[in-house]
Scaffold this motif. Sequence first.
Motif, PDB file in Angstrom:
ATOM      1  N   ASP A 255      30.478  41.671  13.115  1.00 43.52           N
ATOM      2  CA  ASP A 255      29.996  40.806  12.033  1.00 43.52           C
ATOM      3  C   ASP A 255      31.074  39.845  11.552  1.00 43.52           C
ATOM      4  O   ASP A 255      30.766  38.728  11.136  1.00 43.52           O
ATOM      5  CB  ASP A 255      29.500  41.676  10.875  1.00 43.52           C
ATOM      6  N   LYS A 256      32.335  40.259  11.580  1.00 49.21           N
ATOM      7  CA  LYS A 256      33.438  39.429  11.097  1.00 49.21           C
ATOM      8  C   LYS A 256      34.151  38.715  12.254  1.00 49.21           C
ATOM      9  O   LYS A 256      35.367  38.528  12.220  1.00 49.21           O
ATOM     10  CB  LYS A 256      34.436  40.293  10.329  1.00 49.21           C
ATOM     11  N   CYS A 257      33.394  38.323  13.239  1.00 45.42           N
ATOM     12  CA  CYS A 257      33.982  37.604  14.371  1.00 45.42           C
ATOM     13  C   CYS A 257      34.535  36.262  13.908  1.00 45.42           C
ATOM     14  O   CYS A 257      33.843  35.512  13.192  1.00 45.42           O
ATOM     15  CB  CYS A 257      32.942  37.396  15.460  1.00 45.42           C
ATOM     16  N   ARG A 262      33.314  32.770  18.359  1.00 38.95           N
ATOM     17  CA  ARG A 262      31.882  33.063  18.354  1.00 38.95           C
ATOM     18  C   ARG A 262      31.223  32.646  19.667  1.00 38.95           C
ATOM     19  O   ARG A 262      30.322  33.319  20.170  1.00 38.95           O
ATOM     20  CB  ARG A 262      31.197  32.365  17.180  1.00 38.95           C
ATOM     21  N   HIS A 263      31.639  31.537  20.245  1.00 39.72           N
ATOM     22  CA  HIS A 263      31.021  31.102  21.497  1.00 39.72           C
ATOM     23  C   HIS A 263      31.363  32.046  22.656  1.00 39.72           C
ATOM     24  O   HIS A 263      30.620  32.124  23.636  1.00 39.72           O
ATOM     25  CB  HIS A 263      31.469  29.676  21.833  1.00 39.72           C
ATOM     26  N   LYS A 264      32.473  32.784  22.543  1.00 40.09           N
ATOM     27  CA  LYS A 264      32.826  33.753  23.574  1.00 40.09           C
ATOM     28  C   LYS A 264      32.160  35.107  23.361  1.00 40.09           C
ATOM     29  O   LYS A 264      31.962  35.856  24.324  1.00 40.09           O
ATOM     30  CB  LYS A 264      34.340  33.943  23.613  1.00 40.09           C
ATOM     31  N   LYS A 270      22.324  38.063  21.159  1.00 40.19           N
ATOM     32  CA  LYS A 270      22.002  37.038  20.155  1.00 40.19           C
ATOM     33  C   LYS A 270      22.803  37.219  18.872  1.00 40.19           C
ATOM     34  O   LYS A 270      22.358  36.872  17.777  1.00 40.19           O
ATOM     35  CB  LYS A 270      20.506  37.033  19.831  1.00 40.19           C
ATOM     36  N   SER A 271      23.984  37.785  19.025  1.00 40.75           N
ATOM     37  CA  SER A 271      24.885  37.991  17.894  1.00 40.75           C
ATOM     38  C   SER A 271      26.274  38.260  18.457  1.00 40.75           C
ATOM     39  O   SER A 271      26.399  38.755  19.587  1.00 40.75           O
ATOM     40  CB  SER A 271      24.416  39.163  17.029  1.00 40.75           C
ATOM     41  N   PRO A 272      27.353  37.946  17.737  1.00 38.49           N
ATOM     42  CA  PRO A 272      28.702  38.207  18.261  1.00 38.49           C
ATOM     43  C   PRO A 272      28.918  39.698  18.505  1.00 38.49           C
ATOM     44  O   PRO A 272      28.676  40.528  17.631  1.00 38.49           O
ATOM     45  CB  PRO A 272      29.616  37.671  17.158  1.00 38.49           C
ATOM     46  N   TYR A 294      34.956  40.138  25.352  1.00 33.77           N
ATOM     47  CA  TYR A 294      34.053  39.338  24.539  1.00 33.77           C
ATOM     48  C   TYR A 294      32.618  39.509  25.020  1.00 33.77           C
ATOM     49  O   TYR A 294      32.350  39.675  26.222  1.00 33.77           O
ATOM     50  CB  TYR A 294      34.457  37.870  24.575  1.00 33.77           C
ATOM     51  N   GLY A 295      31.667  39.464  24.088  1.00 28.29           N
ATOM     52  CA  GLY A 295      30.283  39.804  24.395  1.00 28.29           C
ATOM     53  C   GLY A 295      29.616  38.905  25.414  1.00 28.29           C
ATOM     54  O   GLY A 295      28.663  39.326  26.077  1.00 28.29           O
ATOM     55  N   ALA A 296      30.070  37.661  25.582  1.00 28.28           N
ATOM     56  CA  ALA A 296      29.452  36.751  26.552  1.00 28.28           C
ATOM     57  C   ALA A 296      29.929  36.996  27.980  1.00 28.28           C
ATOM     58  O   ALA A 296      29.447  36.352  28.903  1.00 28.28           O
ATOM     59  CB  ALA A 296      29.740  35.304  26.154  1.00 28.28           C
TER      60      ALA A 296
END
Length: 433
Positions: A255-257, A262-264, A270-272, A294-296
């Motif tokens: 939540d505190k990304c 954020r783009h990574k 659909k969320s960091p 990173y989530g992406a």
Amino acid sequence: MHGVYSNRDLVGVSQLTVPSSIFFTSNVSSQASIPTVESIFHSVNILSAMNSSETDSTPIELDPFSIKHFASDLMCSKPVLDACVKSYFQAKFRKVTIPRIKRDRSENLWNSNWGQQLLHANFKVPGSWEWKRFRNRFRMPPDAFNSFVNECRVNRIFGEAKRDSRIAIEFKVMACLRILARDAVGDDIDEHLNIGNSTVNSFFKLFLANCVEKLYSKYVYVPQGSELDAVEAVYRKMGFPGCVGSMDCTHVFWDKCPNELRHKCFGKEKSPTLAFQVVVDHARRIHHVSDPFYGATNDITITYNDTYPMQLLKCLTHQDRTFQTYNRLGLITLWCGAYLLVDGGYPKCFSLVDPSLQDFTHSSMMWSEWLESLRKDVECCFGVLKQRFRFIKNANRFHDLHTISNAFKILIGKLKTLMESIWRKKYNKKFHL
């Protein structure tokens, strides 16, 4: 700086005191009392004019130069008059701060609700109400909690113990487990134990860092020798000889990304998020946990940048192991090494076996469905982990990436010990650890 001021403003000027750091230039002893502006105005008969009813509502012109002119007969030095004028014109902009009231934190924590729960007679009785309530609140049975507290004390997880410290190590461990179990914050712990929010956050981060440094390798490791033979024997009975575990990635919401990341971190969830790659066996024992990604990032990139899968791909580990399989013609094929069960998003190679997507024969489809069924052990591990510890299920509120990573790794380690005890009691099995 000229302006029109009322008599009420003059009264305010007359009540100001000259700062003690300003002295007269005349031959007056330094120990003499410093005159006030009120005495200056008395000497020039200004107060009598201000107190009269005729001039009460009549505004008069007053500026810093007029004040100096009225007080010139008193032989006052220029710094004294400048301080008087400055204090008057800055009086309206001064901020009044209220001192903080210090709370009394000298109470004995063993008299709190948590302390009384630890001292209860039925606390260590399995199946009792106190035993179940503690396991529900802290996600750990009392016997496992006591052994973990002793382990933290021996390894000095919270640093050097102070003799005059009022916070016993039992309460520190309980506070950390409550944060991990129910995603609590420092203020929630303050309500139960009267420990400051900053203090809770301080020893919580220290707890995570030291547990990963000193205890993580004890719980999470790749088995070798006879221990690995026992893992492979389970998969061999289910039709996958040479398999040593299942691998998949899970995501933890962040939540505190930071905005620049954020783009990574913004991927399919659909969320960091932060991604962790985990290897488990069929008994849900964790063998390996990767560093956070990173989530992406997709599964292929994570695999190529992870340590244990790359060692498996390059045949740098388990190279002394051999196993046999049958080909389509019924002939025996001898293989060297080991492999993991994965889904279709991983690289196509020998060490990573995924369901077949090209062959649609009946036998191939049955084999793929059987593989997908066996690979549910890693999915079940993620489900148990997130249901037991809400810290990694809900959106994480910590800014530091390393804090989230340390929390995930120590929860993986504690889940391993908990699952081992559960499986021993439920199926009467003994794992060679």
